[in-house]
Design an enzyme around this catalytic site. Structure first.
Site, PDB file in Angstrom:
ATOM      1  N   ASP A 130      -1.683  10.892  -1.697  1.00 56.14           N
ATOM      2  CA  ASP A 130      -1.988   9.847  -2.671  1.00 56.14           C
ATOM      3  C   ASP A 130      -2.380  10.427  -4.022  1.00 56.14           C
ATOM      4  O   ASP A 130      -2.371   9.733  -5.033  1.00 56.14           O
ATOM      5  CB  ASP A 130      -3.114   8.954  -2.142  1.00 56.14           C
ATOM      6  CG  ASP A 130      -2.683   8.298  -0.839  1.00 56.14           C
ATOM      7  OD1 ASP A 130      -2.798   8.950   0.215  1.00 56.14           O
ATOM      8  OD2 ASP A 130      -2.197   7.161  -0.894  1.00 56.14           O
ATOM      9  N   ARG A 175       0.863  -1.170   0.000  1.00 61.66           N
ATOM     10  CA  ARG A 175       0.000   0.000   0.000  1.00 61.66           C
ATOM     11  C   ARG A 175       0.908   1.231   0.000  1.00 61.66           C
ATOM     12  O   ARG A 175       2.126   1.118   0.051  1.00 61.66           O
ATOM     13  CB  ARG A 175      -1.019  -0.001   1.150  1.00 61.66           C
ATOM     14  CG  ARG A 175      -0.662  -0.703   2.399  1.00 61.66           C
ATOM     15  CD  ARG A 175       0.484  -0.099   3.133  1.00 61.66           C
ATOM     16  NE  ARG A 175       0.253   1.323   3.401  1.00 61.66           N
ATOM     17  CZ  ARG A 175       1.171   2.205   3.646  1.00 61.66           C
ATOM     18  NH1 ARG A 175       2.458   1.851   3.647  1.00 61.66           N
ATOM     19  NH2 ARG A 175       0.896   3.466   3.883  1.00 61.66           N
ATOM     20  N   ALA A 190       0.923   5.158  -2.080  1.00 58.95           N
ATOM     21  CA  ALA A 190       0.760   5.482  -3.501  1.00 58.95           C
ATOM     22  C   ALA A 190       1.924   5.013  -4.392  1.00 58.95           C
ATOM     23  O   ALA A 190       1.697   4.316  -5.396  1.00 58.95           O
ATOM     24  CB  ALA A 190       0.519   6.984  -3.641  1.00 58.95           C
ATOM     25  N   ASN A 239      -5.013  12.740   1.069  1.00 62.33           N
ATOM     26  CA  ASN A 239      -4.151  11.879   1.879  1.00 62.33           C
ATOM     27  C   ASN A 239      -5.049  11.111   2.842  1.00 62.33           C
ATOM     28  O   ASN A 239      -6.271  11.312   2.885  1.00 62.33           O
ATOM     29  CB  ASN A 239      -3.095  12.710   2.623  1.00 62.33           C
ATOM     30  CG  ASN A 239      -1.988  11.851   3.200  1.00 62.33           C
ATOM     31  OD1 ASN A 239      -1.452  10.998   2.507  1.00 62.33           O
ATOM     32  ND2 ASN A 239      -1.649  12.052   4.465  1.00 62.33           N
ATOM     33  N   LYS A 240      -4.441  10.242   3.619  1.00 63.18           N
ATOM     34  CA  LYS A 240      -5.193   9.369   4.532  1.00 63.18           C
ATOM     35  C   LYS A 240      -6.181  10.171   5.374  1.00 63.18           C
ATOM     36  O   LYS A 240      -5.887  11.278   5.806  1.00 63.18           O
ATOM     37  CB  LYS A 240      -4.200   8.615   5.410  1.00 63.18           C
ATOM     38  CG  LYS A 240      -4.788   7.581   6.334  1.00 63.18           C
ATOM     39  CD  LYS A 240      -5.684   6.580   5.646  1.00 63.18           C
ATOM     40  CE  LYS A 240      -4.976   5.828   4.529  1.00 63.18           C
ATOM     41  NZ  LYS A 240      -5.923   4.998   3.740  1.00 63.18           N
TER      42      LYS A 240
HETATM   43  O1  MRU Z   1      -4.414   3.326   2.276  1.00 64.16           O
HETATM   44  P1  MRU Z   1      -2.933   3.443   2.134  1.00 64.16           P
HETATM   45  O2  MRU Z   1      -2.158   2.884   3.277  1.00 64.16           O
HETATM   46  O3  MRU Z   1      -2.445   2.963   0.789  1.00 64.16           O
HETATM   47  O4  MRU Z   1      -2.766   4.995   2.159  1.00 64.16           O
HETATM   48  C1  MRU Z   1      -1.644   5.592   1.710  1.00 64.16           C
HETATM   49  C2  MRU Z   1      -0.995   6.245   2.822  1.00 64.16           C
HETATM   50  O5  MRU Z   1      -0.285   5.623   3.555  1.00 64.16           O
HETATM   51  C3  MRU Z   1      -1.148   7.645   3.049  1.00 64.16           C
HETATM   52  O6  MRU Z   1      -2.264   8.257   2.617  1.00 64.16           O
HETATM   53  C4  MRU Z   1       0.149   8.307   2.795  1.00 64.16           C
HETATM   54  O7  MRU Z   1       0.249   9.380   3.631  1.00 64.16           O
HETATM   55  C5  MRU Z   1       0.412   8.674   1.393  1.00 64.16           C
HETATM   56  S1  MRU Z   1       1.097   7.392   0.465  1.00 64.16           S
HETATM   57  C6  MRU Z   1       2.389   8.183  -0.273  1.00 64.16           C
END
Ligand code: MRU
Length: 364
Positions: free
Chosen positions: A244, A53, A55, A254-255
C-alpha cells in the site's frame, strides 16, 4: 479479468456519463453486488467503508470522487474541500494522495467551467493507466514464475503464497501480486496459490480466493499462521504480495501479517517478492517503520465476523468475550532487507534506493 467468463473491471463510468459504478467488495464472495456512486459523499463512503479497497483502486475511486464533486461545486473552494474529504478516508495507501494531487494538478489551472469534463477525463485516464501498469507488472513478474517452473524441471506445480488481496479487485484490472500468476496460468504454467485468509477482514479468503476461482486458477485458503509451516516443508516456491506504500528505500507497508510472512520466508530461503505500481512509491519517505502511518480500524472487525448462514443469508456474529479489548492494526511494514525484489511496471529491482532509482532514474 473475468467474472463468469465476462471481462470485468472494478470501477467504471455508467452509460449516463456521470454516475460511477463499482463492485461492492464487502459483499464478496457471497454476492456480486454493483453499486452506483452519484456524489462526493457516496464516493468517500465507498472508500472509508471499503466497498472499494486496495491501494490502486482507492486512488482510482478518489479520482472519480473528485469528478463527482465537480458536478456540485467546481469552484476553487469546492475542489479543495473535495480533496480534503477524500484524503481523510484512509491513511496508509499512498495512491490515494497520489491520485488526489494528480487531479488537483490537472484541475487547478482550469477555469471552474472546464473542470467537470476535465475531471472525468483524468479519472478515466487514471483507470486506464492503472490497467496498463498492472499488465506491465504481470509481464515483469512472469519470468520469476517461469524460473521457478524451470527450477522444478517442469514437474508438479509452481507454489506461490500470497497475503491479503493485491489482485485485480485491489486495482482496476489485472492487479499486482496476482497479475504474474494470471499471466503464467494463461500461458499454461501450472500454478497453485496458497491464499492467506488475512484476518480480520479476510481479503484473502473472501476476495483473492474469489477472483482466482473466477479465473480458474487453482488455489487453497490457509489460516494466516500456516505459511511458516508450509515453507518449512518446501511447499512454497515463492511469495508474492502487494503493498500500500513503499518507501524510497524499499520498505513496504502491506496488510497486517505480511512482515511475519517475510520473516518466515527469510528463515526458509523462500524468495519474497513485492509487486507494486509506481504510484505506490512514496519517494518522500526513507524509513517505513518510523514514517508510514498505520491505519487502525474499528475493533469490531476483530471481535465480529460476517458469513453466510446455512439458510443462505449473511449474518454477523461475535467471536470474542464481551468486555475483552481488541486492537485492529490494518497494516505492518516489512523492512527492505527481507524483500528479495520489487516487481514494478518497469521491471524487477532490488528493494533499495539504488534498485528503485535504477528503474526510475528521473527520481534521482
Ligand atoms: O485494507 P485494504 O484491503 O485496502 O488493504 C489493501 C490490501 O489489500 C493489501 O494490503 C494489498 O496487499 C495491497 S493493495 C495493492
Amino acid at each position: 479479468m473475468k467474472v463468469a467468463g465476462q471481462p470485468t473491471r472494478t470501477i467504471w463510468l455508467e452509460p449516463d456519463g456521470a454516475t460511477v459504478g463499482i463492485i461492492d467488495q464487502t459483499k464478496l464472495p457471497h454476492e456480486l453486488v454493483k453499486v452506483q456512486l452519484h456524489n462526493l459523499d457516496e464516493a468517500a463512503h465507498a472508500i472509508r467503508a471499503m466497498l472499494v479497497r486496495g491501494a490502486p483502486l482507492i486512488g482510482a475511486a478518489a479520482g472519480y470522487g473528485v469528478a463527482l464533486a465537480m458536478r456540485a461545486d467546481a469552484s476553487d473552494a469546492g475542489l479543495a474541500k473535495a480533496c480534503e474529504i477524500l484524503l481523510a478516508t484512509r491513511p496508509t495507501a499512498v495512491n490515494l494522495r497520489w491520485a488526489i494531487e494528480d487531479m488537483q494538478r490537472v484541475l487547478t489551472p482550469l477555469p471552474p467551467a472546464q473542470r467537470l469534463a476535465a475531471a472525468y477525463a483524468r479519472a478515466a485516464a487514471i483507470c486506464d493507466e492503472d490497467v496498463a501498469i498492472n499488465h506491465a507488472i504481470a509481464t515483469a513478474g512472469l519470468p520469476l514464475i517461469e524460473a521457478a517452473w524451470a527450477k522444478k524441471k517442469q514437474q508438479g506445480v509452481v507454489e506461490v503464497l500470497t497475503h491479503c488481496n493485491a489482485g485485480w479487485l485491489a486495482a482496476v484490472d489485472w492487479g499486482m501480486s496476482l497479475a504474474p500468476i494470471y499471466m503464467a496460468h494463461d500461458k499454461g504454467i501450472p500454478v497453485h496459490v496458497w491464499v492467506d485468509e488475512t484476518r480480520p477482514r479476510n481479503q484473502g479468503a473472501s476476495l483473492s480466493a474469489w477472483e482466482l476461482g473466477q479465473h480458474g486458477v487453482p488455489h487453497t485458503i490457509i489460516v494466516d499462521n500456516a505459511g511458516g509451516h508450509l515453507m518449512q516443508h518446501g511447499r512454497v516456491d515463492l511469495c508474492i504480495v502487494g503493498t500500500d506504500r513503499t518507501t524510497a528505500s524499499g520498505d513496504v507497508a502491506n496488510k497486517i501479517g505480511t512482515y511475519l510472512k517475510a520473516l518466515a520466508a527469510h528463515d526458509n530461503n523462500v524468495p519474497f517478492y513485492v509487486a507494486l505500481p509506481s504510484p505506490t512509491i512514496d519517494w518522500s519517505l526513507t524509513d517505513g517503520v518510523a514514517q508510514i502511518p498505520i491505519e487502525e480500524r474499528d475493533p469490531s472487525e476483530v471481535t465480529h465476523i460476517t458469513g453466510l448462514t446455512d439458510a443462505g443469508t449473511l449474518a454477523t456474529v461475535r467471536l470474542t468475550p464481551e468486555g475483552s479489548a481488541a486492537a485492529n492494526y490494518g497494516f505492518d511494514v516489512t523492512p527492505a532487507r527481507l524483500v528479495t525484489g520489487l516487481i514494478t511496471e518497469r521491471g524487477v529491482c532490488a528493494a533499495s534506493r539504488e534498485g528503485l532509482l535504477s528503474l526510475f532514474p528521473e527520481r534521482k
